[in-house]
Design a protein around this motif. Sequence first.
Motif, short mmCIF file in Angstrom:
data_model
loop_
_atom_site.label_atom_id
_atom_site.label_comp_id
_atom_site.label_asym_id
_atom_site.label_seq_id
_atom_site.Cartn_x
_atom_site.Cartn_y
_atom_site.Cartn_z
N TRP A 141 79.10 40.91 -24.39
CA TRP A 141 79.95 41.24 -23.11
C TRP A 141 80.99 40.09 -22.76
O TRP A 141 81.97 40.45 -22.48
CB TRP A 141 78.97 40.95 -22.17
CG TRP A 141 79.48 41.34 -20.50
CD1 TRP A 141 80.02 42.49 -19.86
CD2 TRP A 141 79.72 40.22 -19.58
NE1 TRP A 141 80.57 41.91 -18.73
CE2 TRP A 141 80.34 40.70 -18.41
CE3 TRP A 141 79.57 38.88 -19.57
CZ2 TRP A 141 80.69 39.90 -17.53
CZ3 TRP A 141 80.23 37.91 -18.45
CH2 TRP A 141 80.74 38.55 -17.67
N HIS A 142 80.68 38.97 -23.11
CA HIS A 142 81.55 37.67 -22.61
C HIS A 142 82.81 37.67 -23.34
O HIS A 142 82.82 37.57 -24.66
CB HIS A 142 80.77 36.65 -22.96
CG HIS A 142 81.71 35.54 -21.82
ND1 HIS A 142 82.58 34.69 -22.30
CD2 HIS A 142 81.23 35.11 -20.56
CE1 HIS A 142 82.70 33.86 -21.38
NE2 HIS A 142 82.27 34.06 -20.18
N GLN A 143 83.94 37.80 -22.84
CA GLN A 143 85.26 37.93 -23.34
C GLN A 143 85.73 36.50 -23.96
O GLN A 143 86.60 36.75 -24.80
CB GLN A 143 86.48 38.25 -22.36
CG GLN A 143 86.41 37.09 -21.14
CD GLN A 143 87.62 37.34 -20.25
OE1 GLN A 143 88.57 37.89 -20.55
NE2 GLN A 143 87.16 37.65 -19.02
N THR A 194 74.96 24.32 -17.27
CA THR A 194 74.26 25.43 -16.79
C THR A 194 74.78 26.32 -15.75
O THR A 194 74.32 27.62 -15.86
CB THR A 194 72.93 25.01 -16.30
OG1 THR A 194 73.15 24.03 -15.22
CG2 THR A 194 72.07 24.11 -17.45
N THR A 195 75.63 25.72 -14.78
CA THR A 195 76.34 26.66 -13.95
C THR A 195 77.51 27.42 -14.55
O THR A 195 77.74 28.78 -14.21
CB THR A 195 76.97 25.80 -12.76
OG1 THR A 195 77.70 24.69 -13.19
CG2 THR A 195 76.00 25.28 -11.95
N ALA A 196 77.87 26.81 -15.67
CA ALA A 196 79.04 27.65 -16.28
C ALA A 196 78.35 28.95 -17.30
O ALA A 196 79.14 29.79 -17.59
CB ALA A 196 79.50 26.71 -17.48
N GLN A 197 77.05 28.96 -17.40
CA GLN A 197 76.24 29.87 -17.94
C GLN A 197 76.21 31.25 -17.16
O GLN A 197 75.91 32.22 -17.71
CB GLN A 197 74.96 29.48 -18.63
CG GLN A 197 74.94 28.58 -19.56
CD GLN A 197 73.60 28.09 -19.74
OE1 GLN A 197 72.88 28.76 -20.22
NE2 GLN A 197 73.41 26.69 -20.41
N PRO A 206 75.63 38.86 -16.68
CA PRO A 206 76.07 39.91 -15.63
C PRO A 206 75.15 40.51 -15.02
O PRO A 206 75.17 41.13 -13.94
CB PRO A 206 77.18 40.87 -16.04
CG PRO A 206 76.84 40.71 -17.64
CD PRO A 206 76.34 39.40 -17.94
N ASN A 207 73.75 40.53 -15.50
CA ASN A 207 72.57 41.38 -14.98
C ASN A 207 71.75 40.38 -14.12
O ASN A 207 70.87 40.96 -13.46
CB ASN A 207 71.83 41.63 -16.01
CG ASN A 207 71.24 40.69 -17.05
OD1 ASN A 207 72.00 39.69 -17.48
ND2 ASN A 207 70.09 40.77 -17.38
N GLU A 208 72.24 38.94 -14.09
CA GLU A 208 71.20 38.22 -13.21
C GLU A 208 71.93 37.81 -11.83
O GLU A 208 72.96 38.04 -11.58
CB GLU A 208 71.13 36.74 -14.04
CG GLU A 208 70.17 37.04 -15.45
CD GLU A 208 69.76 35.84 -15.96
OE1 GLU A 208 69.91 34.72 -15.26
OE2 GLU A 208 69.19 35.72 -17.08
N GLN A 227 80.45 36.02 -8.21
CA GLN A 227 81.63 37.02 -7.94
C GLN A 227 82.25 36.82 -6.23
O GLN A 227 83.01 36.96 -6.03
CB GLN A 227 80.93 38.56 -8.07
CG GLN A 227 80.85 38.95 -9.37
CD GLN A 227 80.55 40.32 -9.59
OE1 GLN A 227 79.63 40.61 -8.99
NE2 GLN A 227 81.12 41.03 -10.36
N ASP A 228 81.18 36.50 -5.42
CA ASP A 228 81.50 36.24 -4.09
C ASP A 228 82.33 35.05 -3.90
O ASP A 228 83.27 35.02 -3.11
CB ASP A 228 80.22 36.05 -3.45
CG ASP A 228 79.41 37.18 -3.31
OD1 ASP A 228 80.03 38.47 -3.51
OD2 ASP A 228 78.22 37.19 -2.79
N TYR A 229 82.00 33.96 -4.79
CA TYR A 229 82.89 32.78 -4.67
C TYR A 229 84.22 33.21 -5.28
O TYR A 229 85.39 32.50 -4.79
CB TYR A 229 82.40 31.80 -5.58
CG TYR A 229 81.24 31.02 -4.88
CD1 TYR A 229 81.24 30.41 -3.68
CD2 TYR A 229 79.91 30.88 -5.40
CE1 TYR A 229 80.32 29.70 -3.11
CE2 TYR A 229 78.87 30.28 -4.95
CZ TYR A 229 79.21 29.56 -3.74
OH TYR A 229 77.95 28.87 -3.05
#
Length: 341
Positions: free
Chosen positions: A42-44, A264-267, A272-274, A281-283
């Motif tokens: 998934w990750h680009q 860990t926040t960068a992970q 996308p399923n968590e 996305q809200d941020y």
Amino acid sequence: MPFSTKNLTFLDIEISSSCNAYCLECNRLVEIGDEKFVVNPWHQFLNKHYPVEKFKKHISQFGQPNEVVLCGNSGDPMAHPAMDQIAILLRQQFPYSYIEIETNGSLGKLSTFKIIAEQDIWIKFSIDGLEDTNHIYRRNVKWNSVMDNARYFISQGGKAIWDTIDFVHSAHQLDDMKQLADQMGFSKFEITKRFSPDLDETIVKLANEVPQKVDENFSMNKIPLKYNNNWFENNFIIPKCLKDNGKKQYLYLESNGTVWPCCTTAQIVYHPNEPDYKKWQDYCEKYGEDWNNLNKYSLDQILASGFFNKDLENSWQSNYCLETCMSTCGAKISQISSVPS
């Protein structure tokens, strides 16, 4: 306490998101069931390298942290084809900082290891066992390449650390690992606590399996929430990214130029399923796409944003807290004598 480069003490950098290994706990893999892992499609930004000129421009904004570590979430620093240039840039930019590169040890040219040694940059070799066990977790890592690179780096005056994870399957070899490290001239021998003890048996079972590759349309089952709305009744956050009331600060720089409080926040963006992905996305909707990307904004602008300036810290006292913050820095009130102010 807002983030700033003034109090920055620790900078973690992912210089490359490419790697030759298939370690089960890595973001490069996705767990889709019991003892079943596939290559993350998934990750680009997977399998990319930080452009040298952009990296030079970006790191000039980070002041003079005490420590600079090249580790990352999905790549091995030594996979970067211009790691020799990167090493020189790092020492020029951070002349007084402790600088460390963390690697599985099997990648890189000998000439690059020589330059790293000349820049007084430490290398932490992640070696989880001996010749008959290192590959169990470090799948696809060639033992002879690790040994050859480590010996050469040390022979050039390089300061090396042997770091091993406390896996059950290699615990019986700790004394032998320490003895070999001493014989080879490693400066330090360290033992790191494993992240997921529940994977102990799975890691051994899948040691020789090559993960399946799937296309980008591959879908994963949604993972349920790990914490309920009552989490903060008996828990709270002791943030590692803002230590001592902000007098010590951490930052993480991803290989795509994005800035985060920690690795860990960068992970979040890899999964996308968590639940945290929806919060992220809200941020992004609140602040705009790429709001934390140095390719679009300066570091000062990013750190002055609402996320770094107030939202992140405020979230630690609310049910909108990122679950990665809870799992990484969460603490139970019953386990300590008092709640920090």
